[in-house]
Design a protein around this motif. Structure first.
Motif, PDB file in Angstrom:
ATOM      1  N   ASP A  93       0.815  -1.215   0.000  1.00 52.01           N
ATOM      2  CA  ASP A  93       0.000   0.000   0.000  1.00 52.01           C
ATOM      3  C   ASP A  93       0.850   1.266   0.000  1.00 52.01           C
ATOM      4  OD1 ASP A  93      -2.392  -1.451   0.034  1.00 52.01           O
ATOM      5  OD2 ASP A  93      -2.274  -1.695   2.208  1.00 52.01           O
ATOM      6  N   GLY A  94       2.172   1.103  -0.062  1.00 50.33           N
ATOM      7  CA  GLY A  94       3.056   2.263  -0.104  1.00 50.33           C
ATOM      8  C   GLY A  94       3.411   2.814   1.259  1.00 50.33           C
ATOM      9  N   VAL A  95       3.070   2.115   2.322  1.00 53.81           N
ATOM     10  CA  VAL A  95       3.362   2.580   3.681  1.00 53.81           C
ATOM     11  C   VAL A  95       4.780   2.170   4.056  1.00 53.81           C
ATOM     12  CG1 VAL A  95       2.686   2.470   6.100  1.00 53.81           C
ATOM     13  CG2 VAL A  95       0.936   2.393   4.306  1.00 53.81           C
ATOM     14  N   ALA A  96       5.557   3.134   4.586  1.00 49.30           N
ATOM     15  CA  ALA A  96       6.951   2.873   4.930  1.00 49.30           C
ATOM     16  C   ALA A  96       7.060   2.098   6.233  1.00 49.30           C
ATOM     17  CB  ALA A  96       7.716   4.186   5.033  1.00 49.30           C
ATOM     18  N   GLY A 156      16.024 -10.312  -8.535  1.00 47.90           N
ATOM     19  CA  GLY A 156      14.757 -10.478  -7.843  1.00 47.90           C
ATOM     20  C   GLY A 156      14.389  -9.269  -7.007  1.00 47.90           C
ATOM     21  N   LEU A 157      15.335  -8.775  -6.208  1.00 51.46           N
ATOM     22  CA  LEU A 157      15.053  -7.622  -5.358  1.00 51.46           C
ATOM     23  C   LEU A 157      14.793  -6.374  -6.192  1.00 51.46           C
ATOM     24  CD1 LEU A 157      14.888  -6.213  -2.616  1.00 51.46           C
ATOM     25  CD2 LEU A 157      17.351  -5.850  -2.732  1.00 51.46           C
ATOM     26  N   LEU A 158      15.655  -6.110  -7.157  1.00 51.87           N
ATOM     27  CA  LEU A 158      15.540  -4.875  -7.939  1.00 51.87           C
ATOM     28  C   LEU A 158      14.276  -4.864  -8.785  1.00 51.87           C
ATOM     29  CD1 LEU A 158      19.219  -4.391  -9.186  1.00 51.87           C
ATOM     30  CD2 LEU A 158      18.085  -3.206  -7.304  1.00 51.87           C
ATOM     31  N   LEU A 163       8.602  -3.359 -10.272  1.00 55.93           N
ATOM     32  CA  LEU A 163       7.258  -3.631 -10.774  1.00 55.93           C
ATOM     33  C   LEU A 163       6.198  -3.324  -9.724  1.00 55.93           C
ATOM     34  CD1 LEU A 163       7.732  -6.994 -12.734  1.00 55.93           C
ATOM     35  CD2 LEU A 163       7.575  -4.677 -13.651  1.00 55.93           C
ATOM     36  N   GLN A 164       6.497  -3.608  -8.450  1.00 50.48           N
ATOM     37  CA  GLN A 164       5.527  -3.367  -7.380  1.00 50.48           C
ATOM     38  C   GLN A 164       5.212  -1.887  -7.241  1.00 50.48           C
ATOM     39  OE1 GLN A 164       6.484  -5.165  -3.569  1.00 50.48           O
ATOM     40  NE2 GLN A 164       5.356  -3.583  -2.478  1.00 50.48           N
ATOM     41  N   SER A 165       6.238  -1.042  -7.322  1.00 49.81           N
ATOM     42  CA  SER A 165       6.021   0.394  -7.152  1.00 49.81           C
ATOM     43  C   SER A 165       5.441   1.038  -8.397  1.00 49.81           C
ATOM     44  CB  SER A 165       7.336   1.086  -6.780  1.00 49.81           C
ATOM     45  OG  SER A 165       8.291   0.955  -7.821  1.00 49.81           O
ATOM     46  N   ALA A 166       5.503   0.343  -9.535  1.00 52.91           N
ATOM     47  CA  ALA A 166       5.018   0.932 -10.785  1.00 52.91           C
ATOM     48  C   ALA A 166       3.517   1.183 -10.762  1.00 52.91           C
ATOM     49  CB  ALA A 166       5.368   0.019 -11.960  1.00 52.91           C
ATOM     50  N   GLY A 167       2.783   0.374  -9.980  1.00 53.70           N
ATOM     51  CA  GLY A 167       1.344   0.580  -9.910  1.00 53.70           C
ATOM     52  C   GLY A 167       0.973   1.890  -9.251  1.00 53.70           C
ATOM     53  N   ARG A 168       1.812   2.360  -8.300  1.00 49.20           N
ATOM     54  CA  ARG A 168       1.534   3.621  -7.614  1.00 49.20           C
ATOM     55  C   ARG A 168       2.187   4.808  -8.307  1.00 49.20           C
ATOM     56  NH1 ARG A 168       3.460   0.219  -3.675  1.00 49.20           N
ATOM     57  NH2 ARG A 168       5.378   1.442  -3.560  1.00 49.20           N
ATOM     58  N   ASP A 169       3.322   4.561  -8.952  1.00 53.54           N
ATOM     59  CA  ASP A 169       4.086   5.626  -9.583  1.00 53.54           C
ATOM     60  C   ASP A 169       4.288   5.271 -11.054  1.00 53.54           C
ATOM     61  OD1 ASP A 169       5.703   7.765 -10.146  1.00 53.54           O
ATOM     62  OD2 ASP A 169       7.492   6.936  -9.205  1.00 53.54           O
ATOM     63  N   PRO A 170       3.358   5.649 -11.932  1.00 48.45           N
ATOM     64  CA  PRO A 170       3.414   5.225 -13.330  1.00 48.45           C
ATOM     65  C   PRO A 170       4.777   5.494 -13.970  1.00 48.45           C
ATOM     66  CG  PRO A 170       1.354   6.343 -12.895  1.00 48.45           C
ATOM     67  CD  PRO A 170       2.203   6.514 -11.668  1.00 48.45           C
TER      68      PRO A 170
END
Length: 238
Positions: A93-96, A156-158, A163-170
């Motif tokens: 959900d983007g929470v740190a 794997g990490l990179l 890809l995970q953050s791409a949904g929140r930050d196009p």
């Protein structure tokens, strides 16, 4: 089923995910398949492709993010620059999570050491190493496999974080259908239409004809979603 372990094809799981995500990239496919097929008989090629795949992955991430790349950057520098665009230590959900971030930063330092080691071994024992004697011994296949697995861990990490953050930050570069909820919103607002009796989908037409306009609207759509989510959260004491 053949019980001989040597008959089982060598596979890099995370690298295969990268390949699937960029199936149109012949360069990535060529590198991944070449590394896998080189195990265990051609360890020098394995080491060379370890470095190449790391560099290609980082360059792919940076281009996806619209970042400029210096042609002189090698694997360690490319990883460092790529990490600037990846939000390590955030949940879906983007929470740190400060503790998670601290642990991941320690892990990244370890990955940087792994990458530096791969570069050094590649320069000394890779199939493209400069000035190697024709009769110098080949690198032990066990070491080549360790480096191939370590490379897969780095990828794997990179790439999964990317890809995970791409949904929140196009991203600056992505494919049509990567954001189906946005496409559904556009299509619902403007509906299907026809040109010369050819049915067209509004979201796809916008993506194909004016990518920047599509991306700008997508960014605004994501920002509106975040604001709506914040507004819907219950306040303390309510």
């Amino acid at each position: 089923m053949d019980s001989d372990p040597g008959s089982v094809p060598f596979r890099l799981i995370a690298c295969r995910e990268l390949l699937d995500a960029h199936s149109e990239s012949l360069r990535i496919r060529e590198q991944v398949e070449a590394l896998e097929s080189a195990m265990p008989d051609r360890p020098g090629q394995v080491v060379s492709f370890c470095r190449t795949i790391i560099e290609t992955t980082c360059k792919t991430i940076l281009v996806d993010r619209g970042a400029s790349i210096d042609s002189q950057w090698e694997a360690p520098k490319l990883i460092k620059e790529s990490l600037k665009y990846l939000k390590l230590g955030h949940d879906e959900d983007g929470v740190a999570d400060p503790k998670l971030r601290s642990g991941l930063e320690s892990l990244v330092r370890g990955l940087n050491s792994i990458t530096q080691g791969i570069v050094e071994i590649r320069n000394a024992h890779g199939s493209a190493a400069h000035g190697a004697d024709a009769y110098s011994p080949l690198l032990d296949a066990r070491y080549a496999e360790i480096m191939a697995r370590a490379t897969d861990a780095v990828i794997g990490l990179l790439f999964r974080t990317h890809l995970q953050s791409a949904g929140r930050d196009p991203l600056s570069r992505f494919r049509y259908s990567d954001h189906p909820d946005f496409d559904e919103f556009i299509d619902g607002e403007y509906g299907p239409f026809e040109v010369l009796d050819v049915p067209l989908i509004a979201s796809e037409a916008l993506f194909r004809t004016d990518f920047q306009a599509y991306r700008t609207a997508l960014v605004q759509f994501r920002q509106d979603q975040e604001q709506n989510n914040v507004a819907a959260e219950p306040t303390e004491g309510s």
